[in-house]
Design a protein around this motif. Structure first.
Motif, short mmCIF file in Angstrom:
data_model
loop_
_atom_site.label_atom_id
_atom_site.label_comp_id
_atom_site.label_asym_id
_atom_site.label_seq_id
_atom_site.Cartn_x
_atom_site.Cartn_y
_atom_site.Cartn_z
N THR A 150 0.59 -1.06 -0.34
CA THR A 150 -0.50 -0.28 -0.04
C THR A 150 0.95 1.06 -0.04
O THR A 150 0.47 2.43 0.03
CB THR A 150 -0.55 -0.22 1.12
OG1 THR A 150 -0.37 0.02 2.41
CG2 THR A 150 -1.88 -1.01 1.16
N GLY A 151 2.55 1.24 0.56
CA GLY A 151 2.83 2.21 0.25
C GLY A 151 4.26 1.73 0.46
O GLY A 151 5.56 2.18 -1.15
N ALA A 152 5.02 1.77 0.75
CA ALA A 152 6.80 1.05 1.94
C ALA A 152 6.73 -0.24 0.12
O ALA A 152 5.36 -1.07 -0.21
CB ALA A 152 7.04 0.73 3.09
N VAL A 153 7.78 -0.76 -0.27
CA VAL A 153 7.78 -1.58 -1.38
C VAL A 153 8.47 -2.55 -0.67
O VAL A 153 9.78 -3.36 -1.16
CB VAL A 153 9.23 -0.31 -2.34
CG1 VAL A 153 8.44 0.37 -3.03
CG2 VAL A 153 10.59 0.08 -1.28
N HIS A 154 8.20 -2.76 0.60
CA HIS A 154 8.60 -4.19 1.54
C HIS A 154 9.89 -3.95 2.01
O HIS A 154 10.16 -5.34 2.34
CB HIS A 154 8.39 -4.95 0.60
CG HIS A 154 6.84 -5.41 0.23
ND1 HIS A 154 6.10 -5.56 0.98
CD2 HIS A 154 6.22 -6.03 -0.87
CE1 HIS A 154 4.51 -5.77 0.09
NE2 HIS A 154 5.08 -5.71 -0.81
N MET A 155 11.11 -2.76 1.94
CA MET A 155 11.76 -2.61 2.18
C MET A 155 12.61 -1.75 3.70
O MET A 155 11.25 -0.88 4.22
CB MET A 155 12.57 -1.77 1.20
CG MET A 155 14.19 -2.02 1.60
SD MET A 155 15.29 -1.06 0.10
CE MET A 155 15.54 -2.79 -0.52
N ILE A 156 12.77 -2.15 4.68
CA ILE A 156 12.92 -1.49 5.30
C ILE A 156 14.78 -0.46 5.40
O ILE A 156 15.39 -1.05 5.29
CB ILE A 156 12.94 -2.08 6.75
CG1 ILE A 156 11.92 -2.99 7.29
CG2 ILE A 156 13.50 -1.20 8.14
CD1 ILE A 156 11.07 -2.36 7.12
N PRO A 157 14.11 0.43 5.86
CA PRO A 157 16.02 1.06 5.36
C PRO A 157 17.01 1.02 5.98
O PRO A 157 18.32 0.70 5.41
CB PRO A 157 15.83 2.48 5.95
CG PRO A 157 14.26 3.12 5.64
CD PRO A 157 13.13 1.73 6.21
N PHE A 158 17.25 0.37 7.22
CA PHE A 158 18.92 0.21 7.95
C PHE A 158 18.17 -0.88 8.32
O PHE A 158 19.26 -1.82 8.62
CB PHE A 158 18.42 0.86 9.41
CG PHE A 158 18.49 2.43 8.92
CD1 PHE A 158 18.76 3.25 7.95
CD2 PHE A 158 18.31 3.32 9.85
CE1 PHE A 158 19.33 4.46 7.58
CE2 PHE A 158 17.78 4.34 9.33
CZ PHE A 158 18.20 5.13 8.71
N GLY A 159 17.51 -2.26 7.51
CA GLY A 159 17.15 -3.80 8.17
C GLY A 159 17.10 -3.76 9.18
O GLY A 159 16.36 -3.16 10.22
N SER A 160 17.89 -5.25 10.00
CA SER A 160 18.09 -5.94 10.43
C SER A 160 18.48 -5.25 11.60
O SER A 160 18.86 -5.75 12.97
CB SER A 160 18.53 -6.87 10.84
OG SER A 160 19.90 -7.25 10.26
N SER A 161 19.44 -4.28 11.54
CA SER A 161 20.50 -3.75 12.50
C SER A 161 18.97 -2.00 12.80
O SER A 161 19.94 -1.19 13.74
CB SER A 161 21.67 -3.39 12.21
OG SER A 161 22.16 -4.28 12.41
N GLY A 162 18.25 -1.52 12.60
CA GLY A 162 17.75 -0.61 12.15
C GLY A 162 17.10 -0.20 13.94
O GLY A 162 16.98 -1.08 14.22
N VAL A 163 16.33 0.50 13.25
CA VAL A 163 15.44 0.79 14.80
C VAL A 163 13.89 0.51 14.67
O VAL A 163 13.99 -0.10 15.78
CB VAL A 163 15.53 2.75 14.68
CG1 VAL A 163 14.28 3.48 16.00
CG2 VAL A 163 16.61 3.21 14.39
N LEU A 164 13.25 0.54 14.42
CA LEU A 164 12.83 -0.41 13.66
C LEU A 164 12.59 -1.53 14.42
O LEU A 164 12.14 -2.37 14.99
CB LEU A 164 11.92 -0.70 12.75
CG LEU A 164 9.93 -1.37 11.91
CD1 LEU A 164 9.57 -0.85 12.89
CD2 LEU A 164 10.02 -1.76 10.58
N ALA A 165 13.78 -2.70 14.06
CA ALA A 165 14.59 -3.98 14.05
C ALA A 165 14.44 -3.55 15.81
O ALA A 165 13.91 -4.98 16.12
CB ALA A 165 15.03 -4.24 13.99
#
Length: 469
Positions: A39-54
């Motif tokens: 619906t928006g994002a391209v199934h991608m997380i900017p900082f990957g498995s080391s990022g803030v969301l993870a």
């Protein structure tokens, strides 16, 4: 949902109000012809498995898996795609002369202190000061496409200071990553988590008004879209993720409409907006050979593309590949932007596109549903002039944090703000007639909004993408 999960873990009673029939907003997906169309994002997380969301998902014990990119990226230039494992691989993209200027810019951006008189310069103006733009076309296209893909902004819409902070974070955290199962799977896990914790989740509920009295929030008035019934929910704390414009309207018993926003934007062409257009493509053959981003340096519109099925084949029907392109909209004519995107795709892949590819969807993100409700670097603070009313989301991204990483970090900042207030380390915001003031409460500690990892990690980018794929 991230705010709800955090507040629930602190023992609060939480109601989540969503006007759509599903959670996730622009970070979920719909199954269409066997493919997971985001619906928006391209199934991608900017900082990957080391990022803030993870990190936040791990603390909340939300099941997830990110497939980090195995390259810095690939670059479509002069009719061919060049794969670059690390920054040194850009020598093949730029050639010796432009690569020299690339390293020179890297020194100016990351190894010397940015002069005070340059901090607020548009990135494009800063580049013009330090390189001959006309003699470095691929180098200019490199910065331009990354800005368009990552921030949905042109180079003259983002300051050099913000560009440097964002790039430093990208290098410090590591490679971007594709979500296993796509955006919808992650939003689904987060939804299940908050329901398990006892959240009162109300889908198809429109917030009609944010109620206040004596400078303090008292609750919200909501409408059940299924039957039209209205109700009032009383609460001492209201967290809004719909951006300052729509939140301010609800304080005045008004709602922002898409048509009104588009009209306002057409009348003020010069204002800074993060708007974009995304194309989902189903292909019989693989067109991108890695888990990262392909930046398109010789296109008219498309800035970059990903092929998330390289990480999770289940995002498309068996034997097929899902590709997603993104571009900044440079006009108000959606149909023209769409045709330019299709022209780019035919140029990029030639006969292969005609024989093996099929366009699934074309989506425009503008008006009240832009890529970001506030452009990168112009974000507001989480506290408002109304005590108990706070903002999170893609209009409250701290400097240097982009997309969903910025959303997660905005929640961390909210938690630090609440901790400071509860422990008597900061007073309530004064009743000034503003919302999302830049002079937010400054807690004495930042337990939740932790700083980025060591920037020494950025050295690995020279020869490889430092992910965990």
């Amino acid at each position: 949902m991230l705010s709800a999960a955090q507040l629930l873990s602190r023992g609060k009673r939480v109601a989540v109000l969503e006007r759509l029939p599903h959670c996730g907003g622009r970070f979920t997906a719909k199954t269409f012809q066997g493919a997971q169309v985001s619906t928006g994002a391209v199934h991608m997380i900017p900082f990957g498995s080391s990022g803030v969301l993870a990190g936040m998902l791990r603390r909340l014990q939300v099941p997830h898996r990110f497939f980090d990119a195995d390259v810095f990226g690939s670059f479509h230039v002069n009719g061919k795609q060049i794969r670059s494992r690390g920054l040194l691989g850009l020598f093949k993209v730029f050639g010796p002369r432009q690569f020299f200027w690339f390293t020179r810019l890297g020194y100016l951006m990351f190894l010397r202190r940015l002069p005070a008189d340059e901090r607020d310069l548009p990135f494009s103006t800063w580049l013009e000061r330090h390189i001959d733009v006309g003699k470095n076309p691929q180098l200019m296209a490199f910065f331009e496409r990354i800005s368009r893909f990552a921030l949905s902004l042109e180079l003259d819409q983002v300051s050099i200071a913000e560009a440097i902070e964002t790039t430093k974070n990208m290098f410090s955290y590591g490679a971007p990553g594709i979500v296993e199962g796509g955006c919808g799977a992650l939003s689904g896990e987060l939804e299940r988590r908050i329901l398990e914790q006892g959240a009162d989740l109300r889908l198809r509920h429109d917030v009609m008004q944010i109620l206040q009295g004596d400078g303090r929030v008292t609750g919200v008035r909501v409408c059940n879209k299924a039957n039209g019934e209205e109700a009032v929910l009383y609460a001492p704390l209201v967290v809004s993720d719909i951006g300052p414009r729509a939140t301010y309207a609800l304080l005045h018993n008004q709602q922002v409409k898409q048509a009104e926003v588009l009209k306002e934007q057409s009348e003020h062409q010069g204002q800074q907006e993060a708007i974009g257009l995304k194309v989902h493509i189903l292909s019989d053959v693989s067109l991108i050979s890695h888990k990262g981003i392909m930046y398109c340096l010789d296109t008219r519109r498309i800035a970059g593309m990903v092929q998330p099925t390289n990480c999770d084949p289940r995002l498309a029907p068996a034997g097929k590949h899902l590709l997603i392109s993104h571009q900044v909209m440079q006009s108000n004519n959606v149909e023209e932007e769409k045709q330019l995107a299709l022209t780019d795709l035919r140029m990029l892949f030639g006969e292969t596109f005609e024989k093996h590819c099929r366009v699934l969807t074309v989506s425009a993100y503008r008006g009240e549903w832009p890529v970001n409700r506030v452009a990168q670097g112009a974000d507001v603070a989480p506290d408002t002039s109304i005590a108990g009313l706070y903002l999170v989301g893609d209009a409250v991204k701290p400097s240097g944090y982009l997309m969903v990483e910025g959303v997660a970090q905005s929640v961390n900042e909210l938690l630090d703000l609440l901790d400071a207030i509860e422990q008597g380390m900061a007073g309530e915001p004064p009743g000034t007639p503003s919302i999302g003031r830049p002079d937010q409460i400054k807690p004495r500690f930042t337990r939740n909004a932790a700083p980025p990892p060591s920037r020494l990690k950025a050295l690995r980018w020279l020869w490889e993408a430092p992910g965990n794929s």
